[in-house]
Design an enzyme around this catalytic site. Structure first.
Site, PDB file in Angstrom:
ATOM      1  N   THR A   1       7.218  44.451  16.628  1.00  0.00           N
ATOM      2  CA  THR A   1       5.778  44.674  16.531  1.00  0.00           C
ATOM      3  C   THR A   1       5.076  44.362  17.842  1.00  0.00           C
ATOM      4  OG1 THR A   1       3.754  43.846  15.449  1.00  0.00           O
ATOM      5  CG2 THR A   1       5.586  42.332  15.591  1.00  0.00           C
ATOM      6  N   ASP A   2       3.918  44.992  18.039  1.00  0.00           N
ATOM      7  CA  ASP A   2       3.108  44.664  19.216  1.00  0.00           C
ATOM      8  C   ASP A   2       2.464  43.289  19.104  1.00  0.00           C
ATOM      9  OD1 ASP A   2       1.256  45.274  17.239  1.00  0.00           O
ATOM     10  OD2 ASP A   2       0.192  46.804  18.393  1.00  0.00           O
ATOM     11  N   GLU A   3       2.490  42.698  17.920  1.00  0.00           N
ATOM     12  CA  GLU A   3       1.837  41.398  17.726  1.00  0.00           C
ATOM     13  C   GLU A   3       2.519  40.275  18.504  1.00  0.00           C
ATOM     14  OE1 GLU A   3       0.290  40.347  13.958  1.00  0.00           O
ATOM     15  OE2 GLU A   3       0.334  42.396  13.195  1.00  0.00           O
TER      16      GLU A   3
ATOM     17  N   TYR B   1       3.756  35.078  11.571  1.00  0.00           N
ATOM     18  CA  TYR B   1       4.505  36.349  11.531  1.00  0.00           C
ATOM     19  C   TYR B   1       4.915  36.777  12.928  1.00  0.00           C
ATOM     20  CZ  TYR B   1       5.070  41.399  11.745  1.00  0.00           C
ATOM     21  OH  TYR B   1       5.528  42.666  12.035  1.00  0.00           O
TER      22      TYR B   1
ATOM     23  N   LYS C   1       8.753  37.196  14.585  1.00  0.00           N
ATOM     24  CA  LYS C   1       9.262  38.440  15.172  1.00  0.00           C
ATOM     25  C   LYS C   1       9.618  38.238  16.647  1.00  0.00           C
ATOM     26  CE  LYS C   1       9.625  41.983  13.570  1.00  0.00           C
ATOM     27  NZ  LYS C   1      10.785  42.625  12.895  1.00  0.00           N
TER      28      LYS C   1
END
Length: 354
Positions: free
Chosen positions: A138-140, A163, A167
């Site tokens: 994810t870009d998060e 989260y 990741k």
């Protein structure tokens, strides 16, 4: 990579993105696919109904953290690669319970990598050269942007939610297995996905459902948080491109070139639902602003020029037409939504605990 009769193993393949990918591979690419999924709340075999009887598809229920099960699948089916989509993926749930995200996203991914490494190590030199482990992230993991700038593959990691932290840790383990053990890995970091079959806790399907039911539409803070939106069909076409053409050890960002504030998203949903349902009222009146999510990142935006230039991939969906298609699907498939709402989630707010 050469296309062979060997299957691709998709972990988390009964989820939103995984089921779309499995269907693309089976129906569009005539590729043998094995789906491994634990079938937690967000994994649903209804999403795979279109291929459930297809000769190229096989389903196995199980956990990526079960090393023996994963090893057995690898030995029995001899896959030419793995696409890892098994993950806890909702930020709000990670605020309520970080430990499960560590268990699935970090420990589970590490177990999967270890099983794959031992399988890959015992293959022939030709099979080793063709094998790929594609980890979907994810870009998060990159943190939060200000009003300008884009995330690129060399952006420093600065995860802000449990989260995102889980990741990020998984991404680092994937990188380590390549640099330490030589496992041919690929990593993708994508922006926010939307489209049919998405579990209704995520912003777009949740707002569609609440708009149809004439319920309040809760928007965190002032609604100014920005996300880039990527149609799930585009995301899966990018994953196929990276899997088949990407260079081992490389990271590829995947974006939809569709930045929108959360408020703009909800406005658009209201307008599309009103038009499709011939509403005589304006659903925007249902919008209510609520206390912001703890640690809410302000803006994400993706630079996917590496994927564009090196692998010649471009998104095909424009956001406006993609949203209309998505709203139309949910309006026509209300029974699917009812079936996946198994009692543990009924549209309530999650992630209020700091």
């Amino acid at each position: 990579m050469l296309i062979t009769d060997s299957p691709i193993l998709i972990t988390g393949g009964a989820g939103f993105i995984g089921s779309c990918l499995a269907k693309q591979l089976v129906l569009n690419a005539a590729q043998n696919v094995i789906v491994l999924d634990k079938l937690t709340y967000a994994g649903n075999l209804d999403s795979l109904q279109e291929i459930e009887d297809h000769e190229l598809y096989e389903f196995v229920q199980g956990d990526i953290g079960d090393s023996q099960l994963v090893s057995d699948i690898l030995v029995q089916h001899n896959p030419r690669g793995i696409i890892n989509l098994a993950a806890e993926s909702h930020v709000d749930r990670s605020i309520d319970g970080p430990a499960q995200f560590v268990q699935t996203n970090v420990v589970g991914t590490c177990n999967l990598l270890d099983s794959c490494f031992h399988y890959w190590r015992d293959q022939s030199a030709e099979a080793q050269a063709q094998f790929r482990f594609l980890h979907v992230s994810t870009d998060e993991v990159y943190g939060s942007l200000g009003p300008t700038g884009l995330f690129c593959e060399t952006t420093a990691y600065q995860p802000n939610s449990p989260y995102a932290a889980s990741k990020a840790a998984a991404d680092h383990f994937v990188r380590a297995y390549h640099h330490t053990f030589g496992l041919p890995v690929l990593t993708t970091n994508c922006s926010n996905n939307y489209g049919p079959f998405q579990f209704p806790e995520k912003l777009i399907p949740l707002m569609i459902s609440k708009t149809v039911q004439r319920e309040p539409l809760p928007i965190y803070g002032d609604g100014s948080n920005v996300r880039d939106w990527l149609h799930v069909e585009d995301h899966c076409s990018a994953l196929r491109t990276v899997f088949n053409q990407g260079e081992p050890g490389r990271v590829y960002n995947i974006g939809g070139n569709s930045e929108r504030t959360n408020l703009e998203i909800v406005h658009a949903i209201c307008d599309v639902v009103d038009k499709m349902n011939n509403h005589q009222h304006c659903s925007r009146e249902l919008i209510t602003f609520v206390a912001d999510r703890p640690g809410h990142d302000q803006r994400y935006a993706i630079d996917c020029s590496r994927l564009n230039t090196e692998l010649n991939w471009q998104p095909q969906f424009q956001f406006e037409s993609g949203l209309k298609q998505t709203v139309d699907w949910y309006l026509r498939n209300s029974q699917w939504t009812k079936r996946v709402m198994d009692g543990s989630y009924r549209g309530q707010r999650l992630g209020k605990q700091p």
